[in-house]
Scaffold this motif. Structure first.
Motif, PDB file in Angstrom:
ATOM      1  N   ASP A  67       0.831  -1.203   0.000  1.00  0.00           N
ATOM      2  CA  ASP A  67       0.000   0.000   0.000  1.00  0.00           C
ATOM      3  C   ASP A  67       0.871   1.261   0.000  1.00  0.00           C
ATOM      4  OD1 ASP A  67       0.862   0.320   2.626  1.00  0.00           O
ATOM      5  OD2 ASP A  67      -0.989  -0.434   3.492  1.00  0.00           O
ATOM      6  N   GLY A  68       0.240   2.411   0.111  1.00  0.00           N
ATOM      7  CA  GLY A  68       0.935   3.682   0.024  1.00  0.00           C
ATOM      8  C   GLY A  68       1.982   3.912   1.094  1.00  0.00           C
ATOM      9  N   ALA A  69       1.942   3.148   2.180  1.00  0.00           N
ATOM     10  CA  ALA A  69       2.953   3.292   3.231  1.00  0.00           C
ATOM     11  C   ALA A  69       4.345   2.922   2.721  1.00  0.00           C
ATOM     12  CB  ALA A  69       2.589   2.422   4.433  1.00  0.00           C
ATOM     13  N   ASP A  71       5.525   3.793  -0.242  1.00  0.00           N
ATOM     14  CA  ASP A  71       5.906   4.739  -1.279  1.00  0.00           C
ATOM     15  C   ASP A  71       7.035   5.638  -0.780  1.00  0.00           C
ATOM     16  OD1 ASP A  71       5.855   6.144  -3.686  1.00  0.00           O
ATOM     17  OD2 ASP A  71       4.352   7.566  -2.951  1.00  0.00           O
ATOM     18  N   THR A  72       8.192   5.023  -0.573  1.00  0.00           N
ATOM     19  CA  THR A  72       9.377   5.763  -0.137  1.00  0.00           C
ATOM     20  C   THR A  72      10.568   5.350  -1.006  1.00  0.00           C
ATOM     21  OG1 THR A  72      10.137   4.098   1.452  1.00  0.00           O
ATOM     22  CG2 THR A  72       8.553   5.744   2.264  1.00  0.00           C
ATOM     23  N   PRO A  90       1.433   5.549  -5.806  1.00  0.00           N
ATOM     24  CA  PRO A  90       2.013   6.799  -5.332  1.00  0.00           C
ATOM     25  C   PRO A  90       0.982   7.587  -4.531  1.00  0.00           C
ATOM     26  CG  PRO A  90       2.370   6.509  -7.689  1.00  0.00           C
ATOM     27  CD  PRO A  90       1.414   5.456  -7.258  1.00  0.00           C
ATOM     28  N   ARG A  91       1.474   8.397  -3.650  1.00  0.00           N
ATOM     29  CA  ARG A  91       0.568   9.229  -2.852  1.00  0.00           C
ATOM     30  C   ARG A  91      -0.192  10.184  -3.757  1.00  0.00           C
ATOM     31  NH1 ARG A  91       5.387   9.213   0.629  1.00  0.00           N
ATOM     32  NH2 ARG A  91       4.907   7.787   2.318  1.00  0.00           N
ATOM     33  N   GLU A  92      -1.268  10.714  -3.227  1.00  0.00           N
ATOM     34  CA  GLU A  92      -2.133  11.589  -4.016  1.00  0.00           C
ATOM     35  C   GLU A  92      -1.386  12.803  -4.555  1.00  0.00           C
ATOM     36  OE1 GLU A  92      -6.193  13.956  -3.128  1.00  0.00           O
ATOM     37  OE2 GLU A  92      -6.076  11.903  -2.367  1.00  0.00           O
ATOM     38  N   ASN A  93      -0.505  13.375  -3.754  1.00  0.00           N
ATOM     39  CA  ASN A  93       0.241  14.567  -4.172  1.00  0.00           C
ATOM     40  C   ASN A  93       1.664  14.212  -4.616  1.00  0.00           C
ATOM     41  OD1 ASN A  93       1.223  13.799  -1.724  1.00  0.00           O
ATOM     42  ND2 ASN A  93       1.241  15.836  -0.816  1.00  0.00           N
ATOM     43  N   ALA A  94       1.858  13.017  -5.137  1.00  0.00           N
ATOM     44  CA  ALA A  94       3.195  12.514  -5.477  1.00  0.00           C
ATOM     45  C   ALA A  94       3.867  13.377  -6.539  1.00  0.00           C
ATOM     46  CB  ALA A  94       3.093  11.079  -5.977  1.00  0.00           C
TER      47      ALA A  94
END
Length: 176
Positions: A67-69, A71-72, A90-94
């Motif tokens: 999941d988005g966690a 995305d690093t 990717p996060r919404e504001n990626a």
């Protein structure tokens, strides 16, 4: 590893003496086996544990879905070091990373067609198999640990994972 009641208690600062642990599982989507497991303290993020989950594997990994966690940059580096493809939304504001980074293509696809289309194209739906694996783990072995020390709890989790894998080997349900 405790149910969401323990998480809820911790998050909203209700007073309870118990603490909870986070169980991180790497599950093979094809066999439903738990291929790696880590137990961590409550203050360790999911992304921090991914490297430990992947480095302990002695098998080839072709894709990692999370999941988005996850995305690093560190997670993408660990996945690339294993030679796998990352399926992480990717996060919404990626923002775009350096030119040619695999995450950029996911951002482009999401901007052009939306998150749903990216999930369909990338095969992200396989993540639900991992969620089912966590559910199976909790249902069959319980969501509480009986051991008191962290090392004993870690051993207990590994034994439970081995039990689940043995049950998988004996046969999974067939759906028609």
């Amino acid at each position: 590893v405790y149910g969401n009641g323990e998480w809820h208690t911790r998050k909203h600062r209700a007073s309870k003496r118990r603490t909870w642990r986070k169980l991180h599982l790497a599950i093979d989507a094809a066999s439903h086996d738990i291929v790696s497991a880590e137990l961590s303290m409550v203050n360790v993020s999911d992304g921090e544990v991914l490297g430990d989950l992947l480095r302990s594997l002695r098998r080839n990994v072709d894709r990692v879905t999370g999941d988005g966690a996850y995305d690093t940059r560190d997670c993408y580096d660990e996945i690339a070091a294993k030679g796998a493809v990352a399926r992480i939304p990717p996060r919404e504001n990626a923002q775009y990373w350096e030119k040619g980074h695999p995450r950029n293509s996911a951002i482009i696809l999401m901007h052009q067609f939306g998150l749903k289309h990216w999930k369909e194209k990338s095969g992200y739906h396989e993540r639900s198999l991992a969620e089912t694996g966590v559910y199976r783990f909790k249902q069959l072995t319980g969501d509480k640990l009986t051991s008191r020390t962290f090392n004993s709890q870690h051993t207990e989790v590994m034994i439970k994972a081995k039990v689940i894998n043995t049950m998988n080997m004996l046969g999974m349900p067939e759906y028609r």
